[in-house]
Design an enzyme around this catalytic site. Structure first.
Site, PDB file in Angstrom:
ATOM      1  N   LEU A  95       0.795  -1.512  -0.142  1.00 40.66           N
ATOM      2  CA  LEU A  95       0.027  -0.005   0.074  1.00 40.66           C
ATOM      3  C   LEU A  95       0.996   1.247  -0.080  1.00 40.66           C
ATOM      4  CD1 LEU A  95      -3.169  -0.151   2.459  1.00 40.66           C
ATOM      5  CD2 LEU A  95      -3.209   0.062   0.158  1.00 40.66           C
ATOM      6  N   ASP A  96       0.654   2.181  -0.860  1.00 42.52           N
ATOM      7  CA  ASP A  96       1.479   3.706  -0.826  1.00 42.52           C
ATOM      8  C   ASP A  96       1.403   4.044   0.414  1.00 42.52           C
ATOM      9  OD1 ASP A  96       1.911   3.038  -3.700  1.00 42.52           O
ATOM     10  OD2 ASP A  96       0.115   4.480  -4.292  1.00 42.52           O
ATOM     11  N   PRO A  97       2.400   4.890   0.916  1.00 42.11           N
ATOM     12  CA  PRO A  97       2.139   5.489   2.044  1.00 42.11           C
ATOM     13  C   PRO A  97       1.118   6.502   2.349  1.00 42.11           C
ATOM     14  CG  PRO A  97       4.607   5.630   1.269  1.00 42.11           C
ATOM     15  CD  PRO A  97       3.633   4.983   0.251  1.00 42.11           C
ATOM     16  N   ALA A 141      -1.823   6.032   1.247  1.00 42.49           N
ATOM     17  CA  ALA A 141      -2.888   5.339   1.377  1.00 42.49           C
ATOM     18  C   ALA A 141      -3.181   4.782   2.583  1.00 42.49           C
ATOM     19  CB  ALA A 141      -3.155   3.833   0.224  1.00 42.49           C
TER      20      ALA A 141
END
Length: 310
Positions: free
Chosen positions: A46-48, A50
């Site tokens: 997961l992107d930071p 998100a």
């Protein structure tokens, strides 16, 4: 003499509700530290920026990560109209602007073209490797490159809110490898405007959902209170879509030694009815304990991954 592994032999899954502005790698480290676990990993970055569901595997559960990586996922995200960015989210530098603000009706009319098996070009700021390098590293360094188009599956895409003319919130259910940021990029282009991801939350990964998610803060508080076992899900949680076969103690012993077992004709027929076309993977269970992931072939179960669980 083999070196003793540091930490405890903890095995199971944590359905983590990852907070904003934290990398997936850091999240795994903090969960491992809370459990003092020997080994850990996650099932899908997961992107930071998100938030949401980040399944984290500890110990023997890491052997089941590949099955969850292939699982369907669900997202809720907000689009901010009027600005394209380098990263396709709000943190990137502006590359283009537009005064056009699509109406709810215009967005709804455009969505059917994005449902089904569709062609998608992944964002340059992604973890895909290009000649051995991560795409996001090359993009940060200003290297020019193009990622190839690939087919992804989007099962559902709908509007759930429109707080104002500048924003719209959607929910999406999709297969593996689908990028929300790419959907937003392409949707904005189809509507003749600019847009980027303002907020992003993953709400489901396979059988892991918000209903059983736990925050890092809660998890670390349980650690202080010696109640971490309350948050640990069984290793087989990631294998919900795989048929399970109850085996005898004798057969469990053979599988644990890496030896195949012979199935009864009725067992073969039952498993064939439960398996998806072309799939042969079966989980062998001894009571509530996962013994092995096996391949069914010619009336036998051949162990592929054996689990050391007590």
């Amino acid at each position: 003499m083999a070196r003793r592994k540091k930490g405890d032999a903890v095995s199971g899954w944590i359905c983590l509700d990852k907070p904003y502005d934290l990398t997936s790698t850091t999240a795994v480290s903090r969960v491992r530290r809370a459990f003092n676990a020997q080994k850990g990993g996650h099932a899908g970055t997961l992107d930071p920026l998100a938030t949401g569901i980040l399944p984290i595997a500890l110990g023997e559960a890491t052997k089941t990560v590949p099955f969850l990586m292939d699982a369907d996922k669900a997202y809720r995200f907000t689009i901010a109209w009027g600005r394209d960015t380098t990263t396709l989210d709000r943190e990137g530098e502006t590359t283009a602007t537009s005064d056009i603000r699509p109406t709810r009706e215009q967005v709804e009319a455009a969505l059917p073209a994005f449902i089904g098996e569709v062609n998608q070009v992944p964002p340059n700021f992604s973890a895909i490797k290009v000649d051995g390098e991560r795409a996001y590293d090359l993009a940060r360094d200003g290297v020019e490159f193009e990622l190839p188009t690939r087919k992804v599956a989007i099962f559902g895409l709908k509007i759930v809110d429109q707080p104002d003319v500048d924003h719209v919130t959607l929910e999406m259910e999709c297969g593996k490898g689908t990028y929300v940021r790419a959907v937003v990029r392409d949707l904005a282009k189809a509507l003749g405007t600019c847009g980027h991801v303002a907020e992003l939350r993953r709400t489901r990964v396979g059988g892991f959902s918000e209903d059983e998610a736990i925050s890092l803060e809660t998890l670390e508080n349980l650690s202080y209170e010696a109640r971490l076992s309350e948050a640990l899900l069984p290793v087989e949680t990631a294998l919900d879509d795989i048929p399970a076969l109850a085996v005898t103690d004798e057969d469990a012993f053979r599988l644990a030694q890496g030896r195949a077992i012979v199935l009864l004709p009725r067992q073969v027929e039952t498993l064939k009815a439960e398996l998806s076309p072309g799939d042969r993977t079966v989980s062998a269970m001894s009571g509530d304990r996962l013994v092995a992931l096996c391949e069914m072939r010619a009336g036998r179960l051949n162990p592929v991954r054996v689990f050391q669980l007590t």
